[in-house]
Design a protein around this motif. Structure first.
Motif, short mmCIF file in Angstrom:
data_model
loop_
_atom_site.label_atom_id
_atom_site.label_comp_id
_atom_site.label_asym_id
_atom_site.label_seq_id
_atom_site.Cartn_x
_atom_site.Cartn_y
_atom_site.Cartn_z
N GLU A 165 10.33 62.04 69.30
CA GLU A 165 11.36 61.99 68.26
C GLU A 165 10.93 61.09 67.10
O GLU A 165 10.23 60.11 67.28
CB GLU A 165 12.66 61.44 68.84
N GLU A 166 11.40 61.45 65.92
CA GLU A 166 11.27 60.55 64.77
C GLU A 166 12.48 59.64 64.77
O GLU A 166 13.60 60.06 64.48
CB GLU A 166 11.18 61.35 63.47
N ALA A 167 12.26 58.39 65.11
CA ALA A 167 13.36 57.47 65.35
C ALA A 167 13.94 56.94 64.04
O ALA A 167 13.28 56.92 63.00
CB ALA A 167 12.89 56.31 66.20
N SER A 168 15.19 56.48 64.15
CA SER A 168 15.82 55.72 63.07
C SER A 168 15.70 54.25 63.46
O SER A 168 15.93 53.89 64.62
CB SER A 168 17.29 56.12 62.93
N TYR A 169 15.33 53.42 62.51
CA TYR A 169 15.01 52.03 62.85
C TYR A 169 16.02 51.04 62.26
O TYR A 169 16.52 51.23 61.15
CB TYR A 169 13.60 51.67 62.38
N LYS A 170 16.26 50.00 63.01
CA LYS A 170 17.16 48.92 62.59
C LYS A 170 16.33 47.85 61.89
O LYS A 170 15.43 47.25 62.50
CB LYS A 170 17.85 48.33 63.82
N PRO A 171 16.57 47.57 60.62
CA PRO A 171 15.80 46.54 59.92
C PRO A 171 16.16 45.15 60.42
O PRO A 171 17.24 44.93 60.98
CB PRO A 171 16.20 46.74 58.46
N ILE A 172 15.27 44.21 60.20
CA ILE A 172 15.49 42.85 60.69
C ILE A 172 16.75 42.24 60.07
O ILE A 172 17.40 41.39 60.69
CB ILE A 172 14.26 41.96 60.42
N LYS A 173 17.14 42.68 58.87
CA LYS A 173 18.33 42.10 58.23
C LYS A 173 19.60 42.40 59.03
O LYS A 173 20.61 41.71 58.87
CB LYS A 173 18.47 42.60 56.80
N ASP A 174 19.55 43.42 59.90
CA ASP A 174 20.72 43.76 60.72
C ASP A 174 20.69 43.11 62.09
O ASP A 174 21.56 43.36 62.92
CB ASP A 174 20.82 45.28 60.88
N HIS A 175 19.67 42.31 62.35
CA HIS A 175 19.57 41.64 63.65
C HIS A 175 20.70 40.62 63.82
O HIS A 175 21.07 39.93 62.87
CB HIS A 175 18.23 40.94 63.80
N THR A 176 21.22 40.52 65.01
CA THR A 176 22.21 39.48 65.33
C THR A 176 21.77 38.73 66.57
O THR A 176 21.10 39.27 67.45
CB THR A 176 23.60 40.09 65.58
#
Length: 433
Positions: free
Chosen positions: A336-347
């Motif tokens: 699959e071509e994944a969707s990625y969570k950027p570091i700015k959204d890290h909690t």
């Protein structure tokens, strides 16, 4: 007895030399396990005259690894050159196009070009094996591709670079500065003359890219990994983290967050009693959390002649036995071509260290600035002993409640300009068990 399996080995450095030695020393046992002999028929390296501890005249010599990859008188091309492009990539592509199996220890090549190479291997019905590309002698690729196939993988994390772990361990036990320990690591052969790939986190990011693809069935995408190195971590931070019940480790972390993937490499605080905190020196460790098996951890030496050669030979034995799996577990067309969570959204929780001006009221001013940035503080420690030779500043550490990266970066920006803060503040993310 089957026909011998003929190998062509490109690269006779530490790992390549180790592979030749292992295959020579264990020849009878490996033959019994495979039901056929494994023979080295050709080799290639930059320099022919080096003393490698074995006679290279027993093999056909090639100055050009690409030409060797095209030679029809070999069955398996073993690529131990290194690098994501150049001769390594051209030679592997030539070998696959020529219908040869490929075994490689090249994590950069697989992280950047794994999808293309996997498709070539599948089209030509040959193996592309890369156990040695991640964690040296630790069989994590085989575990993900075979041993844990009954599980949906929830998370993969670990210590993926032995050089970084060695440096942090020595800093922890000796209190010595980063630059001093790095110089020793270079003298001992644990770090390269140019150590930037290791200490900057790139090497671990290559490995994490591969692990994430295997774990989650996604196309490998190195550019989506957030990377920080360990260069800014000081012995002071290691001592202060210990006061709070943590150890500092450079971790690679891959996990799903809803429909998005999160891939990151950075210094991390882990609990002193955690399994990863116990991994010291040049050792690597990878923890996989499966939907049915729960957490599983594999630990061992992540680099060096013996461990890496062991993994390369294991892949060669698989080829000799006819155990040819899809390179990434699934056919390349199904990744699959994944969707990625950027570091700015890290909690998560954070360790924040500042050097405060040693004056009455400075602590209150700094705390007020954090409140303005909407950072919720769980614990604060202000050390009473000044930093050596800098008696006008005191270390202050804040441990936050769970918050988000944007908030913390806003706080860093405020503190960097604060009149009561000397030098750049340091932020380290905390991973809870």
């Amino acid at each position: 007895m089957k026909e011998p399996l003929k190998l062509a080995i490109a690269g006779l450095g530490t790992v390549g030399g180790g592979v030749v030695k292992v295959l020579t020393e264990e020849a009878k046992r490996i033959e019994a396990l495979c039901g056929r002999k494994i023979e080295i028929v050709a080799v290639s390296a930059r320099h022919r005259q080096h003393d490698r501890g074995f006679d290279i005249d027993a093999f056909r010599w090639y100055d050009d690894p690409v030409a060797m990859a095209a030679d029809p008188d070999s069955d398996v091309f073993v690529e131990l050159i290194g690098g994501s492009d150049g001769a390594a990539k051209l030679a592997v592509e030539q070998a696959l196009a020529s219908g040869k199996h490929v075994v490689t220890a090249n994590k950069a090549l697989i992280a950047h070009h794994g999808t293309t190479l996997a498709r070539m291997a599948e089209e030509n019905q040959v193996a592309l094996q890369f156990e040695a590309a991640v964690a040296g002698g630790v069989p994590i690729i085989k575990a993900l591709r075979e041993g844990l196939v009954a599980n949906g993988i929830e998370r993969v994390s670990g210590i993926l670079n032995g050089t970084c772990n060695y440096i942090l361990t020595v800093m922890e036990t000796s209190g010595r500065e980063y630059e001093d320990v790095l110089a020793d690591a270079q003298k001992l052969g644990y770090a390269e003359a140019d150590p930037s790939f290791d200490v900057g986190g790139t090497d671990a990011a290559h490995k994490l890219t591969i692990l994430a693809s295997l774990a989650f069935g996604t196309l490998p995408d190195f550019d989506q990994v957030y990377v920080e190195g360990l260069e800014t971590v000081t012995p002071l931070d290691i001592r202060l983290a210990d006061d709070f019940g943590y150890k500092v480790r450079l971790l690679g972390i891959a996990q799903r967050d809803g429909k998005r993937m999160e891939l990151r490499v950075h210094p991390t605080l882990v609990g002193k009693n955690s399994s990863l905190a116990a991994v010291t020196g040049v050792f690597n460790a990878v923890e996989v959390v499966g939907s049915h098996v729960g957490p599983v951890m594999l630990e061992g030496r992540g680099a060096g002649e013996g461990p890496t050669a062991s993994a390369v030979v294991a892949d060669i034995v698989d080829v000799a036995r006819g155990n040819i799996a899809q390179p990434f577990g699934l056919p390349a067309s199904m990744l699959e071509e994944a969707s990625y969570k950027p570091i700015k959204d890290h909690t998560g929780a954070y360790y924040l260290r500042v050097h405060a001006v040693d004056r009455a009221g400075s602590m209150a001013e700094i705390t007020r600035a954090l409140a303005e940035a909407e950072v919720s503080i769980e614990r604060i420690v202000q050390r009473k002993d000044p930093i050596p030779e800098e008696d006008n500043r005191l270390p202050v550490v804040f441990i936050t409640h769970d918050t988000d990266e944007v908030t913390m970066q806003r706080a860093l920006a405020l503190l960097a300009k604060h009149k009561d803060v000397v030098d750049e503040p340091l932020l380290i993310r905390i991973e809870q068990e």
